[in-house]
Motif scaffolding. Structure first.
Motif, PDB file in Angstrom:
ATOM      1  N   GLY A 209       0.754  -1.181  -0.005  1.00  0.00           N
ATOM      2  CA  GLY A 209       0.070  -0.149  -0.115  1.00  0.00           C
ATOM      3  C   GLY A 209       0.743   1.272  -0.045  1.00  0.00           C
ATOM      4  O   GLY A 209       1.818   1.259  -0.695  1.00  0.00           O
ATOM      5  N   GLN A 210       0.318   2.263   0.896  1.00  0.00           N
ATOM      6  CA  GLN A 210       1.181   3.514   0.745  1.00  0.00           C
ATOM      7  C   GLN A 210       2.328   3.544   1.402  1.00  0.00           C
ATOM      8  O   GLN A 210       2.721   2.691   2.396  1.00  0.00           O
ATOM      9  CB  GLN A 210       0.097   4.552   1.557  1.00  0.00           C
ATOM     10  CG  GLN A 210       0.574   6.015   1.353  1.00  0.00           C
ATOM     11  CD  GLN A 210      -0.222   7.042   1.985  1.00  0.00           C
ATOM     12  OE1 GLN A 210      -1.065   6.642   2.494  1.00  0.00           O
ATOM     13  NE2 GLN A 210      -0.033   8.536   1.871  1.00  0.00           N
ATOM     14  N   SER A 211       3.413   4.231   0.552  1.00  0.00           N
ATOM     15  CA  SER A 211       4.729   4.209   1.088  1.00  0.00           C
ATOM     16  C   SER A 211       5.360   5.884   1.140  1.00  0.00           C
ATOM     17  O   SER A 211       4.780   6.530  -0.036  1.00  0.00           O
ATOM     18  CB  SER A 211       5.719   3.152   0.684  1.00  0.00           C
ATOM     19  OG  SER A 211       5.792   3.545  -0.723  1.00  0.00           O
ATOM     20  N   THR A 212       6.308   5.697   1.875  1.00  0.00           N
ATOM     21  CA  THR A 212       7.145   7.096   1.514  1.00  0.00           C
ATOM     22  C   THR A 212       8.588   6.663   0.920  1.00  0.00           C
ATOM     23  O   THR A 212       9.442   5.601   1.667  1.00  0.00           O
ATOM     24  CB  THR A 212       7.576   7.875   2.850  1.00  0.00           C
ATOM     25  OG1 THR A 212       6.215   8.239   3.466  1.00  0.00           O
ATOM     26  CG2 THR A 212       8.291   9.038   2.723  1.00  0.00           C
TER      27      THR A 212
END
Length: 215
Positions: free
Chosen positions: A72-75
């Motif tokens: 999913g979302q990551s940096t």
């Protein structure tokens, strides 16, 4: 109508459409385990469709903080490091970093110009010039002292090893004791961004990509 995967006519067989392409349902599969993907979440990796399980096992990056897989979302930083958003935190206040940040000499990240919970009062003055900091952009030093933007740029900001301009906000890279703006961290020979690449020192004072280094 032809299947975009096998090239055969689809006819009356079960089918599905993805963009402008049509597929036999049996041909629309994971490129790793061949599982049919109709009605299933999948990822596209370099043009290949993979199911969620194969993505997690073979492609999902590891968070450099907790070392678990990121789904999913990551940096993701320019040097290739990936973080869960909840793991990419400020070394000062330990809150998540969602906007501008700086990297200190030890490699810790910090909100910049200040932690999001920070604020100035009528009593706050620049530690250098004693200018009042109300409604003024200021920076909080690692010591906890607050300085106005002008004093920070003149006295405290680290100069970029390549362009010599102060590094104020955003990602930076450190090699030895040299610090670079992200946009300056490029191989001088091929002009490729060096983040995430193997690098080598050339002549003792020039950072180049490994493929451009002298034998």
């Amino acid at each position: 109508m032809s299947c975009a995967a096998c090239g055969r006519e689809i006819g009356t067989e079960p089918k599905l459409s993805v963009g402008e392409d049509a597929f036999h349902a049996a041909c629309f599969t994971c490129g790793e385990c061949q599982r049919e993907l109709a009605g299933v979440s999948y990822y596209t990796i370099e043009g290949q469709r993979v199911c969620k399980d194969c993505y997690s096992d073979k492609f999902a990056p590891d968070c450099v903080v907790c070392h678990s897989k990121i789904i999913g979302q990551s940096t993701k930083l320019g040097d290739g490091r990936s973080f869960h958003p909840s793991c990419f935190t400020c070394g000062t206040c330990h809150g998540p970093i969602v906007s501008s940040f700086r990297t200190d000499e030890s490699g810790l990240f910090h909100h910049t110009p200040n932690c999001e919970s920070a604020g100035s009062t009528d009593d706050d003055k620049c530690a250098d010039c004693e200018r009042q900091l109300v409604n003024v952009k200021y920076f909080t030093l690692d010591s906890g002292d607050k300085v106005c933007g002008d004093c920070y740029q003149e006295k405290h900001a680290t100069p970029c090893y390549k362009c010599s301009k102060p590094i104020l906000e955003g990602q930076s890279h450190i090699v030895k004791d040299w610090k670079f703006h992200a946009e300056c961290f490029k191989c001088p020979n091929c002009d490729k961004y060096l983040g995430g690449r193997k690098i080598k020192l050339q002549g003792g004072d020039t950072v180049v990509c490994f493929s451009c280094s002298e034998p």
